[in-house]
Design a protein around this motif. Structure first.
Motif, PDB file in Angstrom:
ATOM      1  N   ARG A 157     -41.070  21.055   9.072  1.00  0.00           N
ATOM      2  CA  ARG A 157     -41.223  20.218  10.276  1.00  0.00           C
ATOM      3  C   ARG A 157     -42.519  19.424  10.270  1.00  0.00           C
ATOM      4  N   ASN A 158     -42.889  18.923   9.102  1.00  0.00           N
ATOM      5  CA  ASN A 158     -44.084  18.099   8.948  1.00  0.00           C
ATOM      6  C   ASN A 158     -43.756  16.622   8.789  1.00  0.00           C
TER       7      ASN A 158
ATOM      8  N   LEU B  26     -33.135  22.927   9.588  1.00  0.00           N
ATOM      9  CA  LEU B  26     -32.972  23.088   8.148  1.00  0.00           C
ATOM     10  C   LEU B  26     -33.381  24.480   7.676  1.00  0.00           C
ATOM     11  N   SER B  27     -34.507  24.980   8.137  1.00  0.00           N
ATOM     12  CA  SER B  27     -34.951  26.298   7.671  1.00  0.00           C
ATOM     13  C   SER B  27     -33.969  27.395   8.082  1.00  0.00           C
ATOM     14  N   ILE B  28     -33.409  27.273   9.264  1.00  0.00           N
ATOM     15  CA  ILE B  28     -32.432  28.266   9.745  1.00  0.00           C
ATOM     16  C   ILE B  28     -31.165  28.214   8.896  1.00  0.00           C
TER      17      ILE B  28
ATOM     18  N   ASP C   7     -25.729  19.285  13.814  1.00  0.00           N
ATOM     19  CA  ASP C   7     -26.023  20.658  13.391  1.00  0.00           C
ATOM     20  C   ASP C   7     -27.430  20.752  12.816  1.00  0.00           C
ATOM     21  N   LEU C   8     -27.856  19.671  12.180  1.00  0.00           N
ATOM     22  CA  LEU C   8     -29.171  19.652  11.535  1.00  0.00           C
ATOM     23  C   LEU C   8     -30.289  19.326  12.523  1.00  0.00           C
TER      24      LEU C   8
ATOM     25  N   LEU D 183     -30.190  29.596   0.581  1.00  0.00           N
ATOM     26  CA  LEU D 183     -30.492  28.452  -0.270  1.00  0.00           C
ATOM     27  C   LEU D 183     -31.989  28.173  -0.228  1.00  0.00           C
ATOM     28  N   THR D 184     -32.487  27.545  -1.266  1.00  0.00           N
ATOM     29  CA  THR D 184     -33.903  27.199  -1.329  1.00  0.00           C
ATOM     30  C   THR D 184     -34.085  25.687  -1.208  1.00  0.00           C
ATOM     31  N   ILE D 185     -35.321  25.290  -1.000  1.00  0.00           N
ATOM     32  CA  ILE D 185     -35.657  23.870  -0.994  1.00  0.00           C
ATOM     33  C   ILE D 185     -35.270  23.257  -2.340  1.00  0.00           C
TER      34      ILE D 185
END
Length: 71
Positions: free
Chosen positions: A35-36, A4-6, A58-59, A13-15
């Motif tokens: 990743r928590n 997701l972060s990548i 992909d995710l 895009l942001t959270i």
């Protein structure tokens, strides 16, 4: 491992963007992003994938552990 972060970084895009676009809480997205998250509902992952127009593979990357053989 999740990407997701990548993916968000590449798309700038942001959270918050994902939260608004999916209706999921910022806390949920943030936990996945950092990743928590120990357990994430499939419906949550599906919402993220639908929003980003990507497949689940992909995710999320999964490599099974090697099975040890006991002789």
């Amino acid at each position: 491992m999740n990407n997701l972060s990548i993916i968000l970084g590449k798309r700038l895009l942001t959270i918050g963007d994902v939260s608004k676009g999916t209706g999921l809480s910022r806390g949920t997205i943030s936990a996945i992003y950092h990743r928590n998250a120990d357990a994430t509902k499939l419906s949550t992952l599906k919402s993220i994938c639908d929003y980003l127009q990507i497949s689940l593979s992909d995710l999320i990357e999964y490599t099974p552990k090697e099975l040890t053989k006991e002789a």
